[in-house]
Design a protein around this motif. Sequence first.
Motif, PDB file in Angstrom:
ATOM      1  N   GLY B 296       0.826  -1.198   0.000  1.00  0.00           N
ATOM      2  CA  GLY B 296       0.000   0.000   0.000  1.00  0.00           C
ATOM      3  C   GLY B 296       0.863   1.251   0.000  1.00  0.00           C
ATOM      4  O   GLY B 296       0.639   2.188  -0.782  1.00  0.00           O
ATOM      5  N   GLY B 297       1.886   1.255   0.872  1.00  0.00           N
ATOM      6  CA  GLY B 297       2.794   2.400   0.935  1.00  0.00           C
ATOM      7  C   GLY B 297       3.505   2.618  -0.386  1.00  0.00           C
ATOM      8  O   GLY B 297       3.642   3.744  -0.872  1.00  0.00           O
ATOM      9  N   MET B 298       3.930   1.490  -1.003  1.00  0.00           N
ATOM     10  CA  MET B 298       4.690   1.586  -2.260  1.00  0.00           C
ATOM     11  C   MET B 298       3.815   2.159  -3.380  1.00  0.00           C
ATOM     12  O   MET B 298       4.227   3.062  -4.105  1.00  0.00           O
ATOM     13  CB  MET B 298       5.186   0.192  -2.642  1.00  0.00           C
ATOM     14  CG  MET B 298       6.132   0.194  -3.824  1.00  0.00           C
ATOM     15  SD  MET B 298       6.966  -1.394  -3.956  1.00  0.00           S
ATOM     16  CE  MET B 298       5.680  -2.390  -4.667  1.00  0.00           C
ATOM     17  N   LEU B 299       2.608   1.654  -3.491  1.00  0.00           N
ATOM     18  CA  LEU B 299       1.719   2.131  -4.559  1.00  0.00           C
ATOM     19  C   LEU B 299       1.410   3.606  -4.369  1.00  0.00           C
ATOM     20  O   LEU B 299       1.360   4.379  -5.321  1.00  0.00           O
ATOM     21  CB  LEU B 299       0.429   1.309  -4.583  1.00  0.00           C
ATOM     22  CG  LEU B 299       0.599  -0.124  -5.096  1.00  0.00           C
ATOM     23  CD1 LEU B 299      -0.752  -0.837  -5.128  1.00  0.00           C
ATOM     24  CD2 LEU B 299       1.221  -0.124  -6.491  1.00  0.00           C
ATOM     25  N   MET B 300       1.207   4.007  -3.124  1.00  0.00           N
ATOM     26  CA  MET B 300       0.877   5.403  -2.849  1.00  0.00           C
ATOM     27  C   MET B 300       2.070   6.300  -3.179  1.00  0.00           C
ATOM     28  O   MET B 300       1.924   7.374  -3.758  1.00  0.00           O
ATOM     29  CB  MET B 300       0.503   5.535  -1.357  1.00  0.00           C
ATOM     30  CG  MET B 300      -0.333   6.745  -1.067  1.00  0.00           C
ATOM     31  SD  MET B 300      -1.881   6.628  -1.971  1.00  0.00           S
ATOM     32  CE  MET B 300      -2.375   8.337  -1.833  1.00  0.00           C
ATOM     33  N   SER B 301       3.270   5.828  -2.805  1.00  0.00           N
ATOM     34  CA  SER B 301       4.463   6.623  -3.086  1.00  0.00           C
ATOM     35  C   SER B 301       4.649   6.790  -4.593  1.00  0.00           C
ATOM     36  O   SER B 301       5.026   7.844  -5.084  1.00  0.00           O
ATOM     37  CB  SER B 301       5.720   5.941  -2.535  1.00  0.00           C
ATOM     38  OG  SER B 301       5.516   5.561  -1.210  1.00  0.00           O
ATOM     39  N   TRP B 302       4.357   5.715  -5.286  1.00  0.00           N
ATOM     40  CA  TRP B 302       4.489   5.746  -6.748  1.00  0.00           C
ATOM     41  C   TRP B 302       3.473   6.723  -7.345  1.00  0.00           C
ATOM     42  O   TRP B 302       3.807   7.611  -8.122  1.00  0.00           O
ATOM     43  CB  TRP B 302       4.255   4.329  -7.287  1.00  0.00           C
ATOM     44  CG  TRP B 302       4.669   4.145  -8.730  1.00  0.00           C
ATOM     45  CD1 TRP B 302       5.478   4.961  -9.470  1.00  0.00           C
ATOM     46  CD2 TRP B 302       4.301   3.059  -9.566  1.00  0.00           C
ATOM     47  NE1 TRP B 302       5.649   4.466 -10.707  1.00  0.00           N
ATOM     48  CE2 TRP B 302       4.941   3.285 -10.818  1.00  0.00           C
ATOM     49  CE3 TRP B 302       3.514   1.914  -9.400  1.00  0.00           C
ATOM     50  CZ2 TRP B 302       4.796   2.403 -11.890  1.00  0.00           C
ATOM     51  CZ3 TRP B 302       3.389   1.054 -10.466  1.00  0.00           C
ATOM     52  CH2 TRP B 302       4.013   1.279 -11.698  1.00  0.00           C
ATOM     53  N   GLY B 303       2.237   6.606  -6.907  1.00  0.00           N
ATOM     54  CA  GLY B 303       1.170   7.423  -7.481  1.00  0.00           C
ATOM     55  C   GLY B 303       1.302   8.895  -7.129  1.00  0.00           C
ATOM     56  O   GLY B 303       1.141   9.765  -7.981  1.00  0.00           O
ATOM     57  N   VAL B 304       1.626   9.222  -5.880  1.00  0.00           N
ATOM     58  CA  VAL B 304       1.619  10.620  -5.452  1.00  0.00           C
ATOM     59  C   VAL B 304       2.983  11.259  -5.597  1.00  0.00           C
ATOM     60  O   VAL B 304       3.125  12.393  -6.051  1.00  0.00           O
ATOM     61  CB  VAL B 304       1.130  10.727  -3.988  1.00  0.00           C
ATOM     62  CG1 VAL B 304       1.221  12.149  -3.490  1.00  0.00           C
ATOM     63  CG2 VAL B 304      -0.277  10.208  -3.887  1.00  0.00           C
ATOM     64  N   LEU B 305       4.042  10.523  -5.184  1.00  0.00           N
ATOM     65  CA  LEU B 305       5.379  11.091  -5.168  1.00  0.00           C
ATOM     66  C   LEU B 305       6.162  10.811  -6.429  1.00  0.00           C
ATOM     67  O   LEU B 305       7.179  11.436  -6.690  1.00  0.00           O
ATOM     68  CB  LEU B 305       6.164  10.492  -4.001  1.00  0.00           C
ATOM     69  CG  LEU B 305       5.984  11.129  -2.646  1.00  0.00           C
ATOM     70  CD1 LEU B 305       6.766  10.334  -1.630  1.00  0.00           C
ATOM     71  CD2 LEU B 305       6.438  12.566  -2.684  1.00  0.00           C
ATOM     72  N   GLY B 306       5.700   9.825  -7.157  1.00  0.00           N
ATOM     73  CA  GLY B 306       6.446   9.403  -8.335  1.00  0.00           C
ATOM     74  C   GLY B 306       7.685   8.614  -7.981  1.00  0.00           C
ATOM     75  O   GLY B 306       8.650   8.580  -8.749  1.00  0.00           O
ATOM     76  N   ILE B 307       7.738   7.994  -6.778  1.00  0.00           N
ATOM     77  CA  ILE B 307       8.869   7.111  -6.462  1.00  0.00           C
ATOM     78  C   ILE B 307       8.570   5.761  -7.098  1.00  0.00           C
ATOM     79  O   ILE B 307       7.639   5.073  -6.666  1.00  0.00           O
ATOM     80  CB  ILE B 307       9.010   6.930  -4.941  1.00  0.00           C
ATOM     81  CG1 ILE B 307       9.191   8.274  -4.263  1.00  0.00           C
ATOM     82  CG2 ILE B 307      10.172   5.990  -4.610  1.00  0.00           C
ATOM     83  CD1 ILE B 307       9.209   8.205  -2.749  1.00  0.00           C
ATOM     84  N   PRO B 308       9.296   5.333  -8.089  1.00  0.00           N
ATOM     85  CA  PRO B 308       8.991   4.059  -8.745  1.00  0.00           C
ATOM     86  C   PRO B 308       9.302   2.885  -7.806  1.00  0.00           C
ATOM     87  O   PRO B 308      10.143   3.017  -6.909  1.00  0.00           O
ATOM     88  CB  PRO B 308       9.892   4.028  -9.970  1.00  0.00           C
ATOM     89  CG  PRO B 308      10.909   5.074  -9.747  1.00  0.00           C
ATOM     90  CD  PRO B 308      10.451   6.013  -8.706  1.00  0.00           C
TER      91      PRO B 308
END
Lengths: 268, 388
Positions: B296-308
């Motif tokens: 969940g954290g990873m997907l959110m970081s990807w979606g909002v922060l753009g951290i792949p």
Amino acid sequence: MADTRDENPIIRLRGIRNAFGRQVVHDKLDLDVRRGEIIALVGGSGTGKSVLLRTIVGLNRPAAGSIEVFGQDILHLPVIERRKVEQRWGILFQNGALFSSLTVAQNIQVPLKEHLGLKGPILDEIAALKIALAGLPPEAADKYPSELSGGMKKRAGLARALALDPEIVFLDEPTAGLDPIGAAAFDQLIADLRDAIGFTVFLVTHDLDTLATVCDRIAVLGEKRVMVVGTMSDMLEQTNPWIVEYFHGPRGRAAMDAKARNEARDAG
Amino acid sequence: MSRTTSAEAVGLLRLSEQQGTLRAELSGRWVVANAARLEKALAGPLTDPRDAGAGRALEIDLSGIEAIDTVGAWLVHRTAARWRQAGGAPVITGASADHEVLLGQVAKADRPAPEKPRRAGLVTRTLHDFGRSVSLAADEALRLVSFLGETVAAMFRLAFLHPGRFRVTSTFAQAQAVGIEAMPIVGLISFLIGVVIAYQGVDQLAMFGAQIFVVNLVAVSVLRELGILLAAIVISGRSGSSFTAQIGSMKLNEEVDAMRTLGLDPIEVLVVPRVLALMIMLPGLAFFADLMGLLGGMLMSWGVLGIPPDVFMSRLANAVTWKTFFVGVVKAPFFAVTIAVVGCLEGLQVEGSSESVGRRTTQSVVKSIFLVIVLDAIFSIFFATIGI
């Protein structure tokens, strides 16, 4: 086969069919109950005695047939009319079915409050009266069902069934699980109350003493219908093997002997 | 001279007086459906017969009534009884044979009400209740510890003395119910918590320009605390409560007593399989919750922060060690024992009515969540002290 039809019955069942999945419990079942009588329903295990009782009081809808109570077709009554009919009968379930979070007195007061909107000290008086009529000690009023013995629960259940002074009382195995003295007292109580209040009693039982001493008529359930209706002496003349075994077995004979002895004593 | 009451209008009662005799003519339906009106009609001179003294006669005439039932008869009987008590001389006339029987039954049923115990005052009651709850809490704590001891003893007995009596099938069935079937809900909740932490964390960390540390935030909080805590809380609500309800219903149905008489130990048969099943499954569920939280954290970081995801992964490898994960999961068996033992003990304490099942089930969930959180706090202090 004895005639199961009657002129002006209080309960009239015609062509009742009950089925669970593929298993047919009742088919083309007819029965009439006369006003003011004590009628017992007997039958082997699995012949659907309790199902029939539940069908009459509306807890189980039959697949076919008609049910008339007080001359009204209760399967097709509007809800409000039905509620009125329901106030005219009382039911004693096998284990009392008392509300466990209420005391005995409160259990009896439920229908009084709900249907009649009674308030005040009259409620306690009526509860005390019904408790006494059902043969319970006065202290039982403030007890919870879990604090009562099996026999007392039955009496408390009867007191609740009688709360509205019903015209019909349905009893599901009223004496099962009672000691013989308690069972005889319960039978006598039902007969006395019937004489005093004049209600009709429809009971499911296996107790041959009940059948011999207080029942006016007996209806035997079998082969998916009511096989025979009649008095105890009618039953003794039947030839159906199951009925012969039921009433002429050792227990049946003992019950008849006990009845004869009591009658001789009362006469002498 | 003639007196009338308000009830005359509704046709239930007519009072008249002749040569010192008060005459009450009853009419209409004296049945329970009219109880309130009848009670009102009788209020006044009849119910409160102060002028009944000196043997004054009262005649209650039943000949005009249409119907009477036990309640109507009771009211007639009560009126006469009160009149007699006040010193008057009541007679009931015009009763048919049926009425006589009914009145006889009701008269037999008339007996003095039992005296009710006097209620204590508010202050006394409050003090009494408070003292009682303290002593009950102490009892409960003692009972829990002793039950835990019995359970552990039963486990050792099964492990070393009678391995043949151990219920393998039951244990696996319980493991399926408490573990595998709980995965969707535990996974979903952890996933959402991972999402929420990442989202909220980014907001705060952005103030320092340290958004990338959201990975550390999610990883440490989920692995150390939230994964196992969420799994334990969901399981308390889901399985602790079902243990109590199952065992409680069996207790009501006398099944537990039947087991004892058949020589089966309810602790061996009911409690041990549940405790073991939960001990095996809760660490697994905690691990699964960790995975889903990180996802969940990873997907959110990807979606909002753009951290792949690959950057998230390498950052994750820097942020946490095996120890972080271990500190979380090591708590699982302890939580499992707490939840299972509380659930089973509450179930075995059910008695009396179905209401008791409901009350015990609530108690079981509240207690096990409370104890899980207390244990978690103790673990935190412990780990801080030894410097992990």
